[in-house]
Design an enzyme around this catalytic site. Structure first.
Site, short mmCIF file in Angstrom:
data_model
loop_
_atom_site.label_atom_id
_atom_site.label_comp_id
_atom_site.label_asym_id
_atom_site.label_seq_id
_atom_site.Cartn_x
_atom_site.Cartn_y
_atom_site.Cartn_z
N LYS A 60 -26.22 -49.00 -8.52
CA LYS A 60 -25.28 -48.36 -7.46
C LYS A 60 -23.94 -47.76 -8.06
O LYS A 60 -23.42 -48.14 -9.02
CB LYS A 60 -24.77 -49.46 -6.72
CG LYS A 60 -23.80 -48.92 -5.44
CD LYS A 60 -23.40 -50.34 -4.73
CE LYS A 60 -22.33 -50.00 -3.84
NZ LYS A 60 -21.32 -51.26 -3.42
N LYS B 79 -38.55 -17.22 10.38
CA LYS B 79 -39.46 -18.32 9.48
C LYS B 79 -40.87 -18.27 10.13
O LYS B 79 -41.68 -18.54 9.21
CB LYS B 79 -38.81 -19.49 10.37
CG LYS B 79 -37.71 -20.24 9.55
CD LYS B 79 -37.08 -21.49 10.38
CE LYS B 79 -35.42 -21.66 9.56
NZ LYS B 79 -34.95 -22.55 10.14
N ASN C 78 -30.63 -36.82 7.73
CA ASN C 78 -30.07 -36.24 8.99
C ASN C 78 -30.31 -36.94 10.25
O ASN C 78 -30.66 -38.08 10.10
CB ASN C 78 -30.65 -34.70 8.98
CG ASN C 78 -32.35 -34.81 9.26
OD1 ASN C 78 -32.87 -35.46 10.16
ND2 ASN C 78 -33.10 -34.37 8.14
O1 PMT Z 1 -36.60 -35.98 15.84
P1 PMT Z 1 -35.70 -35.90 17.04
O2 PMT Z 1 -34.42 -36.60 17.07
O3 PMT Z 1 -36.54 -36.17 18.20
O4 PMT Z 1 -35.38 -34.37 17.01
C1 PMT Z 1 -36.17 -33.31 16.83
C2 PMT Z 1 -35.78 -32.03 15.85
C3 PMT Z 1 -34.76 -31.52 16.47
C4 PMT Z 1 -35.79 -32.80 14.72
C5 PMT Z 1 -37.08 -31.13 16.01
O5 PMT Z 1 -37.26 -30.85 17.41
C6 PMT Z 1 -36.98 -30.06 15.03
O6 PMT Z 1 -36.27 -29.17 15.34
N1 PMT Z 1 -37.58 -30.17 13.91
C7 PMT Z 1 -37.27 -29.17 12.54
C8 PMT Z 1 -36.07 -29.28 12.25
C9 PMT Z 1 -35.73 -28.55 10.94
O7 PMT Z 1 -35.87 -29.12 9.79
O8 PMT Z 1 -35.75 -27.32 11.19
P2 PMT Z 1 -35.68 -26.28 9.83
O9 PMT Z 1 -35.27 -25.07 10.61
O10 PMT Z 1 -34.70 -26.82 8.74
O11 PMT Z 1 -37.27 -26.20 9.29
C10 PMT Z 1 -38.13 -25.31 9.79
C11 PMT Z 1 -39.50 -25.87 9.61
O12 PMT Z 1 -39.83 -25.96 8.27
C12 PMT Z 1 -39.71 -27.25 10.25
O13 PMT Z 1 -40.93 -27.06 10.99
C13 PMT Z 1 -39.75 -28.21 9.06
O14 PMT Z 1 -40.55 -29.47 9.54
C14 PMT Z 1 -40.07 -27.30 7.79
N2 PMT Z 1 -39.69 -27.55 6.71
C15 PMT Z 1 -38.30 -27.51 6.45
C16 PMT Z 1 -37.84 -27.73 5.04
C17 PMT Z 1 -38.85 -28.15 4.01
N3 PMT Z 1 -38.42 -28.55 2.78
N4 PMT Z 1 -40.15 -28.43 4.49
C18 PMT Z 1 -40.65 -28.02 5.53
O15 PMT Z 1 -41.67 -28.08 5.95
#
Ligand code: PMT
Length: 401
Positions: A291, A338, A212
């Site tokens: 590949k 969440k 991503n």
């Molecule tokens: O890195 P930058 O370019 O500065 O951008 C910052 C950001 C947008 C990445 C950051 O601010 C942000 O929002 N990070 C979380 C992005 C995300 O994955 O959101 P989510 O809604 O999918 O996940 C929610 C939370 O669960 C997050 O804390 C994530 O770390 C955690 N997660 C998600 C999936 C997973 N399999 N394991 C996790 O721990």
């Protein structure tokens, strides 16, 4: 020592205003940029021209001056500096700040400064009787409780001829206090903060992967700010183009499963865990050893990755757990879900539809959602400023626990 630091120097109307010229000179000698804001009364003691000449910057004093260019100069000024110093701070000015009165530019700027992001030093200067007046004592007590830092006045012969407390500290002493407070914002000393940052990469074959747009900026800003505040920092990061901040323990990873393994290995060391990483929810079921060659359409089956945050939520104990949510719709609803489902203490919700927010930007625009249902909408700010603000909020909540 003060290179790259910006100090907002507020000057109010007292005879000690002449000392602020010397303070500005000392700050500039140390490499700081000094932005002066004067009250109308201060201009009776020292001219804006003196301060402008010393600092090389325009001096601000009016709330409504079209020549400033910005209609929200009070907000701009409140967000720029690393620290605010009001020297001298008169009894009247302390009273206004304590009561939330904003009737000129300097008092309005002070009201707009977030103390959890930037320290504010007040250097009172007044007659002894005024300094010991119960109203002034109460105001100082209240302001201290709110987190303002006082450069206590000295005892001696005052301008009016009285002898006693009330003489503003000398510029050299004030400079030492400023340096001390800027280098030692140590509210995290003795604490360990684990930060995850960046994207994960989910390999499909030796040359292709799913990932991503996370640049790591938000997580690295948090790691840097936590280190600056005295924490031991463990930074677990997916691949980014960034240099790890100095002084942090850095653990590079590639995939969600690698991140999961490292976080599970390290989290017990941490007092605060901040999950900024954009972890891929899915990975290809199969990783090809060679590949993949082109031949017609290709279907790839994706399987779920472990949810690291969910797992931490169930194992966190007394640790303070912060999640991030990147959303394109129903921001607060989704973030609330969440927060509850993953047993978080705080969730930082980025609205990816807002200009300047989210992935790869230098800035971010977020809402903070707390466990008790409170929601704090924050303005657009740099990720570094936001990092300090988030750390300030976390520390405030930990003190409450
Ligand atoms: O890195 P930058 O370019 O500065 O951008 C910052 C950001 C947008 C990445 C950051 O601010 C942000 O929002 N990070 C979380 C992005 C995300 O994955 O959101 P989510 O809604 O999918 O996940 C929610 C939370 O669960 C997050 O804390 C994530 O770390 C955690 N997660 C998600 C999936 C997973 N399999 N394991 C996790 O721990």
């Amino acid at each position: 020592m003060l290179k790259d630091k910006t100090i907002l120097l507020g000057i109010t109307g007292g005879i000690a205003a002449y000392k602020s010229a010397e303070l500005a000179r000392l700050l500039i000698k140390e490499g700081a940029a000094v932005q002066v804001v004067m009250t109308a009364n201060a201009e009776a003691f020292i001219t804006p021209l003196t301060m402008r000449t010393l600092t090389g910057r325009p001096v601000y004093s009016s709330l409504f001056n079209p020549s400033y260019g910005s209609a929200t100069v009070h907000i701009d000024l409140a967000r720029e500096p690393d620290m605010v110093v009001v020297a001298p701070a008169t009894a009247n000015f302390l009273g206004k700040i304590a009561s939330g009165i904003a009737d000129d530019l300097l008092s309005t700027v002070l009201l707009a400064v977030d103390l959890q992001v930037r320290p504010v030093i007040l250097a009172p200067s007044m007659n002894t009787a005024m300094f010991h007046n119960p109203a002034v004592r109460d105001n100082i007590k209240l302001l201290r409780q709110r987190g303002y830092i006082f450069a206590d006045p000295l005892a001696g012969v005052l301008a009016c001829g009285d002898v006693g407390e009330g003489r503003m500290v000398e510029p050299g002493q004030l400079l030492l206090l400023i340096k001390d407070k800027l280098s030692a914002r140590a509210d995290y000393s003795g604490l360990t903060v684990l930060v995850t940052a960046g994207p994960t990469r989910e390999p499909l074959d030796p040359v292709r992967f799913f990932s991503n747009h996370s640049s790591g900026r938000m997580g690295y800003a948090l790691a840097r700010a936590a280190r600056e505040r005295g924490a031991r920092v463990l930074l677990i990061s997916g691949p980014t183009a960034l240099e790890p901040p100095p002084g942090v323990d850095f653990y590079p990873v590639e995939s969600a499963r690698e991140m999961y393994a490292l976080v599970m290995d390290k989290f017990s060391l941490a007092d605060v865990i901040i999950k900024t990483a954009a972890v891929a929810d899915y990975r290809p079921e199969e990783t090809y050893a060679q590949k993949i060659k082109k031949s017609g359409d290709l279907s790839i089956r994706l399987v779920r990755n472990p949810d690291i945050l969910q797992e931490l939520g169930s194992r966190k104990g007394t640790r303070f757990l912060v999640g991030f949510a990147a959303e394109t719709e129903n921001l607060q609803d989704n973030a609330h879900k969440k927060l509850a489902a993953k047993n978080l203490d705080l969730i930082v919700a980025n609205d990816l539809t807002r200009e300047g927010a989210g992935f790869a930007q230098e800035t971010n625009k977020v809402s903070l959602l707390y466990r008790d249902g409170r929601v704090e909408e924050l303005p657009l700010m740099t990720k570094y400023e936001l990092a300090h603000l988030i750390l300030g909020r976390i520390r405030g909540l930990m003190v409450d626990i």
